[in-house]
Write a protein that holds these residues in place. Structure first.
Motif, PDB file in Angstrom:
ATOM      1  N   UNK A   6       0.785  -1.189   0.060  1.00  0.00           N
ATOM      2  CA  UNK A   6       0.042   0.148  -0.103  1.00  0.00           C
ATOM      3  C   UNK A   6       1.027   1.211  -0.065  1.00  0.00           C
ATOM      4  N   UNK A   7       1.722   1.143   0.714  1.00  0.00           N
ATOM      5  CA  UNK A   7       2.789   2.309   0.956  1.00  0.00           C
ATOM      6  C   UNK A   7       3.356   2.472  -0.642  1.00  0.00           C
ATOM      7  N   UNK A   8       3.875   1.472  -1.052  1.00  0.00           N
ATOM      8  CA  UNK A   8       4.530   1.440  -2.431  1.00  0.00           C
ATOM      9  C   UNK A   8       3.514   2.135  -3.436  1.00  0.00           C
ATOM     10  N   UNK A   9       2.364   1.745  -3.540  1.00  0.00           N
ATOM     11  CA  UNK A   9       1.193   2.204  -4.342  1.00  0.00           C
ATOM     12  C   UNK A   9       1.284   3.866  -4.360  1.00  0.00           C
ATOM     13  N   UNK A  10       1.043   4.094  -2.888  1.00  0.00           N
ATOM     14  CA  UNK A  10       0.761   5.797  -2.861  1.00  0.00           C
ATOM     15  C   UNK A  10       2.311   6.441  -3.114  1.00  0.00           C
ATOM     16  N   UNK A  11       3.557   5.768  -2.759  1.00  0.00           N
ATOM     17  CA  UNK A  11       4.681   6.482  -3.275  1.00  0.00           C
ATOM     18  C   UNK A  11       4.598   6.630  -4.774  1.00  0.00           C
ATOM     19  N   UNK A 169       8.065  -7.414  -7.138  1.00  0.00           N
ATOM     20  CA  UNK A 169       9.363  -7.590  -6.059  1.00  0.00           C
ATOM     21  C   UNK A 169       8.968  -6.676  -4.887  1.00  0.00           C
ATOM     22  N   UNK A 170       8.895  -7.303  -3.889  1.00  0.00           N
ATOM     23  CA  UNK A 170       8.511  -6.543  -2.592  1.00  0.00           C
ATOM     24  C   UNK A 170       9.324  -5.430  -2.362  1.00  0.00           C
ATOM     25  N   UNK A 171       8.580  -4.167  -1.832  1.00  0.00           N
ATOM     26  CA  UNK A 171       9.246  -3.075  -1.759  1.00  0.00           C
ATOM     27  C   UNK A 171      10.012  -2.436  -3.102  1.00  0.00           C
ATOM     28  N   UNK A 175       3.040  -3.504  -5.959  1.00  0.00           N
ATOM     29  CA  UNK A 175       2.011  -2.592  -5.697  1.00  0.00           C
ATOM     30  C   UNK A 175       0.821  -3.264  -4.989  1.00  0.00           C
ATOM     31  N   UNK A 176      -0.150  -2.651  -4.461  1.00  0.00           N
ATOM     32  CA  UNK A 176      -1.279  -3.111  -3.861  1.00  0.00           C
ATOM     33  C   UNK A 176      -2.125  -4.248  -4.894  1.00  0.00           C
ATOM     34  N   UNK A 177      -2.315  -3.552  -6.146  1.00  0.00           N
ATOM     35  CA  UNK A 177      -3.192  -4.147  -6.807  1.00  0.00           C
ATOM     36  C   UNK A 177      -2.579  -5.593  -7.354  1.00  0.00           C
ATOM     37  N   UNK A 193      -8.618  -9.101   0.920  1.00  0.00           N
ATOM     38  CA  UNK A 193      -9.805  -8.227   1.425  1.00  0.00           C
ATOM     39  C   UNK A 193      -9.363  -6.957   2.039  1.00  0.00           C
ATOM     40  N   UNK A 194      -8.193  -7.107   2.777  1.00  0.00           N
ATOM     41  CA  UNK A 194      -7.490  -6.025   3.693  1.00  0.00           C
ATOM     42  C   UNK A 194      -6.990  -5.019   2.521  1.00  0.00           C
ATOM     43  N   UNK A 195      -6.284  -5.404   1.613  1.00  0.00           N
ATOM     44  CA  UNK A 195      -5.822  -4.458   0.356  1.00  0.00           C
ATOM     45  C   UNK A 195      -6.858  -3.717  -0.156  1.00  0.00           C
TER      46      UNK A 195
END
Lengths: 223, 292
Positions: A6-11, A169-171, A175-177, A193-195
């Motif tokens: 999620x953080x990566x997505x918004x970055x 690749x994590x980090x 991304x979230x999707x 469901x959380x994401x």
């Protein structure tokens, strides 16, 4: 829970939107003022991501950025850029993928301004840059806001392009999707469901912000 | 002195038209461009301001070349330092009246000219308002004041008063005359209104289909027979009434209704809405002092 995707997505969305804003203002200005013969071609190219399947875009990025090809080799060798399976590559792809969502609102905002406003500023001795910053942009604030938010939300929601060019690749590129897709594949519905619910709520709030602010609700609340 | 020699092919609603004018304007003159809409008047102003490129010709102002097709001189609008008032006022909607004027300041220009202009055109109580809250006449005053902030020597006005009602028009005409003198302007005004032209213009240039067809003083152009009247006012016929043997014609002169007696032969040439000159010739008018 792993907040990383999620953080990566918004970055990614933040970086992409910032770059898009800087590119789209001059591009929209050119599209509004130009009578060049290549204008329809440029307009078409800008709008292509609206209709093209994201996988097509992602596929060609993958080919172009691959170090085994001339262009990718050039980027790697001379600029030290690895755009395949990297965050940098995601940014480049996202900028192109979300370009129409930023350019179109700004373009329609600028073309809706009376030409006499810019002419009046020129006659008063103001340069093009001064006129852009002090007359044109302040008068299309709602178009700018629409562009920023649509581009941001669209980048948050992209999947196909990221899957093709980013991998998972994590980090770096997960991304979230992508994370949702993988969790579903692994039958891990709680994590999916959380994401999903976080994305759902945030994108809902973002779009609500566009409609309320352009409808003047926020302005009225402010006063 | 302003020398214009402008040629431009214009595409208008009535098809193509060749604009070709050769105009000389003296420093300090108040000139009116008169003619039907679509005659090319606005295009002439736009070419002077550098907002429209002529096909060929020259523009020379005070001995300096602003535009010359041959060596390819073409000053940008920013370099021409003239004042222009647009037909739609072109006030910046996101700025207050005062901010609109302040925006017009040149680099390092002292801002006392703003206070002065605000006083002359009576905008004091409106200076913190946004343009959208102003009436047409108020917007026009802001537009005129803003055009004069950088102290141009030439002022171009594109039908500035056409959308306003009579009383406000007359007030604005007075402002324009006062500013023309105080700022030592060379003023070029586009207008259709005869009483306005008679009041403001020293010279009228009549333009039709992109050509100058006549020019001269307002009386030269608009009064057929030579009237050596002591009093002459331009106005508009608003009513014609038959009274026994004579007719009474009511003429609107600026904001006053004047009744004039006329014979049937004179009335036959007139209809309501005609622009006319009311002149007194034989009689010596009476003068009354206005006691304050």
């Amino acid at each position: 829970m792993d907040w990383g995707p999620l953080i990566l997505t918004f970055q990614l969305a933040l970086v992409t939107t910032t770059i898009l804003l800087l590119i789209s203002i001059p591009l929209a200005l050119w599209l509004v003022n130009s009578r060049s013969k290549i204008k329809p071609v440029i307009e078409t190219l800008v709008s292509m991501p609206l209709v093209l399947p994201p996988t097509v875009l992602g596929f060609y990025f993958l080919i172009a950025f691959s170090p085994s090809n001339a262009f990718g080799h050039f980027l790697d060798q001379y600029l030290g850029l690895k755009l395949v399976f990297s965050f940098g590559g995601l940014v480049v792809a996202s900028v192109i993928y979300s370009l129409p969502f930023m350019v179109h609102p700004i373009q329609s905002g600028l073309s809706g301004l009376s030409p006499s406003l810019t002419e009046a500023a020129y006659v008063l001795g103001k340069s093009r840059l001064q006129t852009l910053l002090r007359v044109q942009l302040p008068n299309i604030k709602s178009s700018l806001l629409t562009g920023v938010i649509l581009a941001f939300a669209h980048t948050v929601g992209e999947f196909g392009v990221v899957l093709m060019i980013g991998g998972s690749i994590p980090g770096q590129t997960k991304v979230a999707s992508i994370a949702i897709y993988e969790e579903v594949e692994a039958m891990n519905y709680a994590a999916a469901n959380f994401y999903s619910i976080v994305l759902f709520i945030i994108t809902f709030l973002i779009l609500l912000l566009v409609y309320t602010s352009n409808g003047g609700y926020i302005k009225r609340l402010w006063k | 002195m302003i020398k214009l020699d402008l040629h431009k092919r214009l595409h208008s609603a009535e098809g193509e038209m060749n604009l070709a004018v050769d105009i000389t304007i003296e420093r300090g003159e108040f000139v009116c461009l008169y003619g039907e809409s679509g005659a090319g008047k606005t295009s002439i102003l736009r070419m002077m301001a550098g907002l429209m490129l002529p096909d060929h010709g020259t523009i020379e102002v005070a001995g300096r070349s602003w535009y010359n097709a041959q060596p390819g001189t073409n000053l940008s609008p920013q370099e021409r330092h003239l004042g222009m008032v647009f037909q739609d006022y072109a006030l910046f909607p996101h700025m207050t009246v005062r901010e609109n004027l302040e925006f017009a300041l040149k680099k390092h220009q002292h801002n006392d000219v703003i206070q002065h202009l605000i006083e002359i055109v009576g905008l004091g109580s409106l200076q913190d308002r946004k343009p959208e809250t102003l009436s047409g006449g108020q917007k026009q005053r802001v537009a005129i004041a803003r055009a004069l902030v950088p102290r141009p020597s030439i002022l171009l006005l594109d039908e500035p008063l056409s959308a306003l009602d009579n009383k406000i028009r007359i007030q604005l005409q007075d402002y324009l005359l006062a500013l023309h003198r105080e700022f030592e302007l060379t003023t070029i005004l586009i207008s259709h209104d005869l009483s306005e032209i008679f009041k403001l213009a020293q010279r009228v240039i009549h333009i039709r289909q992109g050509q100058v067809i006549r020019q001269g003083t307002p009386s030269d152009l608009f009064i057929d027979q030579e009237v050596s009247g002591k009093f002459k006012f331009a106005g508009e016929v608003v009513a014609i009434e038959a009274q026994e043997v004579l007719y009474i014609i009511t003429v609107l002169i600026q904001s006053q209704m004047v009744k004039v007696v006329a014979e049937a032969s004179e009335v036959s040439r007139l209809k309501i809405g005609d622009q006319v000159i009311v002149a007194s010739k034989a009689f010596n008018p009476l003068i009354y002092k206005i006691e304050a």
